[in-house]
Design an enzyme around this catalytic site. Structure first.
Site, PDB file in Angstrom:
ATOM      1  N   ASP A 131      41.311  38.151  52.108  1.00 18.33           N
ATOM      2  CA  ASP A 131      40.295  39.100  52.565  1.00 18.33           C
ATOM      3  C   ASP A 131      40.916  40.207  53.417  1.00 18.33           C
ATOM      4  O   ASP A 131      42.113  40.165  53.737  1.00 18.33           O
ATOM      5  CB  ASP A 131      39.181  38.352  53.324  1.00 18.33           C
ATOM      6  CG  ASP A 131      39.748  37.323  54.288  1.00 18.33           C
ATOM      7  OD1 ASP A 131      40.678  37.679  55.036  1.00 18.33           O
ATOM      8  OD2 ASP A 131      39.292  36.153  54.265  1.00 18.33           O
ATOM      9  N   ASP A 190      37.821  30.366  53.389  1.00 17.40           N
ATOM     10  CA  ASP A 190      36.988  30.102  52.199  1.00 17.40           C
ATOM     11  C   ASP A 190      37.831  30.063  50.919  1.00 17.40           C
ATOM     12  O   ASP A 190      37.287  29.965  49.818  1.00 17.40           O
ATOM     13  CB  ASP A 190      35.845  31.129  52.068  1.00 17.40           C
ATOM     14  CG  ASP A 190      36.351  32.534  51.802  1.00 17.40           C
ATOM     15  OD1 ASP A 190      37.589  32.738  51.812  1.00 17.40           O
ATOM     16  OD2 ASP A 190      35.515  33.432  51.571  1.00 17.40           O
ATOM     17  N   ASP A 240      44.037  34.583  53.578  1.00 18.22           N
ATOM     18  CA  ASP A 240      42.632  34.220  53.789  1.00 18.22           C
ATOM     19  C   ASP A 240      42.400  33.955  55.275  1.00 18.22           C
ATOM     20  O   ASP A 240      42.878  32.957  55.801  1.00 18.22           O
ATOM     21  CB  ASP A 240      42.326  32.965  52.945  1.00 18.22           C
ATOM     22  CG  ASP A 240      40.949  32.401  53.244  1.00 18.22           C
ATOM     23  OD1 ASP A 240      40.095  33.150  53.748  1.00 18.22           O
ATOM     24  OD2 ASP A 240      40.745  31.201  52.957  1.00 18.22           O
ATOM     25  N   ASP A 259      43.190  53.551  37.569  1.00 17.00           N
ATOM     26  CA  ASP A 259      43.239  52.468  36.591  1.00 17.00           C
ATOM     27  C   ASP A 259      42.944  52.938  35.162  1.00 17.00           C
ATOM     28  O   ASP A 259      42.035  53.752  34.947  1.00 17.00           O
ATOM     29  CB  ASP A 259      42.177  51.428  37.003  1.00 17.00           C
ATOM     30  CG  ASP A 259      42.176  50.193  36.121  1.00 17.00           C
ATOM     31  OD1 ASP A 259      43.118  49.401  36.238  1.00 17.00           O
ATOM     32  OD2 ASP A 259      41.236  50.024  35.321  1.00 17.00           O
ATOM     33  N   GLU A 276      47.684  54.819  36.020  1.00 20.37           N
ATOM     34  CA  GLU A 276      48.111  53.697  35.172  1.00 20.37           C
ATOM     35  C   GLU A 276      47.822  54.113  33.731  1.00 20.37           C
ATOM     36  O   GLU A 276      46.666  54.265  33.341  1.00 20.37           O
ATOM     37  CB  GLU A 276      47.347  52.414  35.508  1.00 20.37           C
ATOM     38  CG  GLU A 276      47.974  51.228  34.790  1.00 20.37           C
ATOM     39  CD  GLU A 276      46.977  50.280  34.158  1.00 20.37           C
ATOM     40  OE1 GLU A 276      47.391  49.224  33.692  1.00 20.37           O
ATOM     41  OE2 GLU A 276      45.772  50.605  34.101  1.00 20.37           O
ATOM     42  N   ASN A 320      39.379  33.485  56.806  1.00 20.77           N
ATOM     43  CA  ASN A 320      38.220  32.680  57.217  1.00 20.77           C
ATOM     44  C   ASN A 320      38.106  31.333  56.498  1.00 20.77           C
ATOM     45  O   ASN A 320      37.069  30.673  56.562  1.00 20.77           O
ATOM     46  CB  ASN A 320      36.918  33.480  57.061  1.00 20.77           C
ATOM     47  CG  ASN A 320      36.624  33.808  55.601  1.00 20.77           C
ATOM     48  OD1 ASN A 320      37.454  33.537  54.728  1.00 20.77           O
ATOM     49  ND2 ASN A 320      35.466  34.374  55.338  1.00 20.77           N
ATOM     50  N   HIS A 375      50.199  43.101  39.438  1.00 19.98           N
ATOM     51  CA  HIS A 375      49.277  41.977  39.228  1.00 19.98           C
ATOM     52  C   HIS A 375      48.993  41.713  37.753  1.00 19.98           C
ATOM     53  O   HIS A 375      48.239  40.793  37.437  1.00 19.98           O
ATOM     54  CB  HIS A 375      47.968  42.268  39.963  1.00 19.98           C
ATOM     55  CG  HIS A 375      47.286  43.480  39.401  1.00 19.98           C
ATOM     56  ND1 HIS A 375      47.801  44.760  39.539  1.00 19.98           N
ATOM     57  CD2 HIS A 375      46.176  43.615  38.664  1.00 19.98           C
ATOM     58  CE1 HIS A 375      47.017  45.609  38.909  1.00 19.98           C
ATOM     59  NE2 HIS A 375      46.022  44.948  38.367  1.00 19.98           N
ATOM     60  N   ASP A 376      49.554  42.523  36.856  1.00 18.47           N
ATOM     61  CA  ASP A 376      49.344  42.326  35.418  1.00 18.47           C
ATOM     62  C   ASP A 376      50.586  41.784  34.720  1.00 18.47           C
ATOM     63  O   ASP A 376      50.589  41.629  33.499  1.00 18.47           O
ATOM     64  CB  ASP A 376      48.987  43.668  34.745  1.00 18.47           C
ATOM     65  CG  ASP A 376      47.635  44.201  35.184  1.00 18.47           C
ATOM     66  OD1 ASP A 376      46.757  43.393  35.539  1.00 18.47           O
ATOM     67  OD2 ASP A 376      47.465  45.430  35.162  1.00 18.47           O
ATOM     68  N   ASP A 414      42.755  51.609  44.787  1.00 20.88           N
ATOM     69  CA  ASP A 414      42.639  51.554  43.331  1.00 20.88           C
ATOM     70  C   ASP A 414      41.369  52.297  42.947  1.00 20.88           C
ATOM     71  O   ASP A 414      40.339  52.155  43.609  1.00 20.88           O
ATOM     72  CB  ASP A 414      42.542  50.086  42.872  1.00 20.88           C
ATOM     73  CG  ASP A 414      43.370  49.805  41.643  1.00 20.88           C
ATOM     74  OD1 ASP A 414      43.142  50.483  40.624  1.00 20.88           O
ATOM     75  OD2 ASP A 414      44.230  48.907  41.693  1.00 20.88           O
TER      76      ASP A 414
END
Ligand code: NOJ
Ligand code: CA
Length: 555
Positions: free
Chosen positions: A31, A27, A23, A201, A258, A25, A323-324, A100
């Protein structure tokens, strides 16, 4: 027969889940400027391609896998100029960009859907899958992958739309030629912008049965049933081939599908070179199935089977994580007593296989699963659905939480652990998902300074692959060790050969003499911290890569 793309064989692909990477910035959300700041780190690791999980405009029901603007950047991640800066920096470093591509469905906030849902008679009316109610109910009993019915009613049309994933992810209607043209145009636009490839995907579900028959599967606790067959219909393969012939092959872009492919035959349907579909595939296996069925023996069997099926007529994506999935060291290794050696073993095993290796962010430092205190701390809609279904099936809240934690996709999505500070150096603000408290011990900063860290093991493996033709191009032969937990194989080209041994257990296991006689110089060991390979009795999770001895010249 079309020519295989040779350049894909030299890639090591690093997957970035941008929300959790860095990150810039403050928040609390990773990003694109954050990725740019960490590009030197990725260069030092040695990877030469990045797959970005979706960075497009999205209301984030499924963290970007619900796209509301295919040619726009998600505001939280930055701007198109940020993306272009990142692209230019990647090009300068020789890092290929893989985006993706999520075209089975869009977001329900995409302008196409907003128009499509407004009436039965509009320009985008056919862009999604609409059906009339059946006896006042959903058109069939199908469950959505994320819980509840796969159908959602829209009063403006007096119809239901189909969504295989969440109700905020309506399926696009690939049977509509105008929709396909829009999608092809969009893909072309990204190729024009300098993209080198796509990870495509949920691509097994493009074609739907016209009649949507009821499923005969047992119902989920909430009453709906997963479809008997939806994946891999002939019409889906035809659409994939159309994409390939229109874009992927003529423009020489890499594609990783995928796919849902429970058998090696089905896998081959997507990636056999003569099928002209994808260059390689990521088969999706639900975590709950993988956790229950995984064993070293099954791993070896699956690898051997797909190797035999595709050698000379296809290629393999090699990955343990994404990520799954739960974190690999927690799933296949031992994230407690043997954390470091088992993280290295998994890396050494995977990077020794034929195919293109993938490294999922954080894997290179051995990041582990997390146990967040309460279900409220979880963000992933699949985790929350699992929890809900468990309660419906009669589990106690404690048992439901334990189960949700085990399968949660958030295990892989906790922020990247850059240093030992409270927020792991990921953000100066409050992270969108809690940082794993073990960042105090497992982090990039510590491992970059430590010559024997998991991170250094990845660097060595990636460097070895670059200079070893047998790793990038060689044949593979499994060797019989007499023990299911001890996996051994060779990789060889006419000029070079390696022999590797991997102890997938917490016990000592002995390499048989007959196999050891081929082993020459030990190149890498998961016990480098302890002085490296020391003999035929392999320690728990010990992994060794040897050169094969050169035959003695005749006297
Ligand atoms: C597969 C993606 O990897 C996953 O994260 C997503 O939820 C589904 N497809 C739906 O897009
Ligand atoms: Ca941010």
């Amino acid at each position: 027969m079309i020519k295989e793309k040779d350049w894909i064989k030299d890639l090591v692909i690093y997957q970035i889940y941008p929300r959790s990477f860095y990150d810039a910035n403050g928040d609390g959300i990773g990003d694109l400027p954050g990725v740019l700041q960490k590009l030197d780190y990725l260069e030092e690791l040695g990877i030469n391609a990045i797959w970005f999980s979706p960075v497009y405009r999205s209301p984030n029901d499924d963290n970007g896998y619900d796209i509301s603007g295919y040619q726009e950047i998600m505001e939280e991640f930055g701007t198109m100029e940020d993306w272009e800066r990142l692209r230019d920096a990647c090009k300068e470093k020789g890092i290929r960009i893989i985006m993706d591509l999520v075209v089975n469905h869009s977001s329900d906030e995409h302008p196409w859907f907003l128009e499509s849902r407004s009436s039965r008679d509009n320009d985008k009316s056919e862009y999604y899958i609409w059906r009339d109610p059946l006896d006042g109910h959903e058109p069939n009993n199908w469950a959505s992958a994320f819980g509840g019915s796969a159908w959602e009613y829209v009063p403006e049309r007096g119809q239901y739309y189909f969504h295989y994933f969440s109700k905020k992810q309506p399926d696009l209607n690939w049977a509509c030629p105008r929709l396909r043209e829009e999608i092809f145009h969009m893909i072309d636009w990204w190729v024009d912008k300098g993209v080198d490839g796509f990870r495509v995907d949920a691509i097994s579900y493009l074609d739907k049965p016209r009649d949507f028959p009821d499923s005969t599967q047992p119902p989920q606790p909430d009453g709906y049933s997963f479809p008997d067959t939806l994946a891999g219909r002939p019409g889906t393969h035809a659409y994939i081939r159309e994409m390939n012939q229109r874009i992927y092959t003529p423009r020489n872009v890499l594609t990783v599908g995928e796919v849902s492919a429970p058998t090696v035959e089905e896998l081959g349907n997507y990636v056999r070179t003569d099928r002209e579909e994808f260059d390689m595939a990521i088969p999706f296996v639900p975590p709950v199935v993988e956790i229950d069925t995984w064993s070293p023996d099954k791993l070896r069997h699956d690898i051997e089977e797909s190797y035999e099926a595709l050698k000379g007529n296809g290629w393999w994506a090699r990955f343990f994580s994404n990520h799954d999935k739960p974190r690999q060291v927690s799933l296949y290794g031992d994230d407690a007593q043997y954390w470091e050696v088992s993280a290295k073993l998994l890396a050494m095993f995977l990077h020794s296989l034929p195919g293109t290796p993938f490294v999922y962010q954080g894997e290179e430092i051995g990041m582990t699963n997390v146990k967040l205190p309460s279900i409220e701390d979880y963000n992933d809609l699949d985790t929350i659905n699992t929890y809900r279904q468990s309660l419906l099936s009669g589990m106690t809240p404690e048992a439901a939480l334990t189960r949700a934690r085990l399968i949660s996709r958030d295990n892989a999505r906790t922020p990247m652990q850059w240093d030992d500070s409270e927020q792991g150096g990921f953000t100066t603000g409050t992270p969108w998902l809690k940082v794993n408290p073990n960042t105090a011990k497992i982090n990039v900063k510590a491992q970059r300074q430590d010559p024997h860290s998991v991170y250094q093991c990845y660097r060595q493996l990636i460097a070895l692959r670059k200079k070893s033709p047998s790793l990038s191009r060689g044949d593979m032969t499994f060797l019989e060790t007499g023990c299911k937990e001890l996996i051994a194989f060779t990789r060889s080209t006419p000029g070079e050969a390696l022999i590797t041994f991997h102890n997938f257990s917490g016990q000592e296991l002995t390499i048989p003499d007959a196999l050891l006689s081929a082993a020459g110089e030990a190149l890498l060991s998961s016990y480098d911290r302890e002085g490296g390979y020391r003999g035929p009795v392999l320690r728990p999770y010990e992994s060794v890569i040897f050169r094969v001895k050169k035959p003695k010249p005749p006297q």
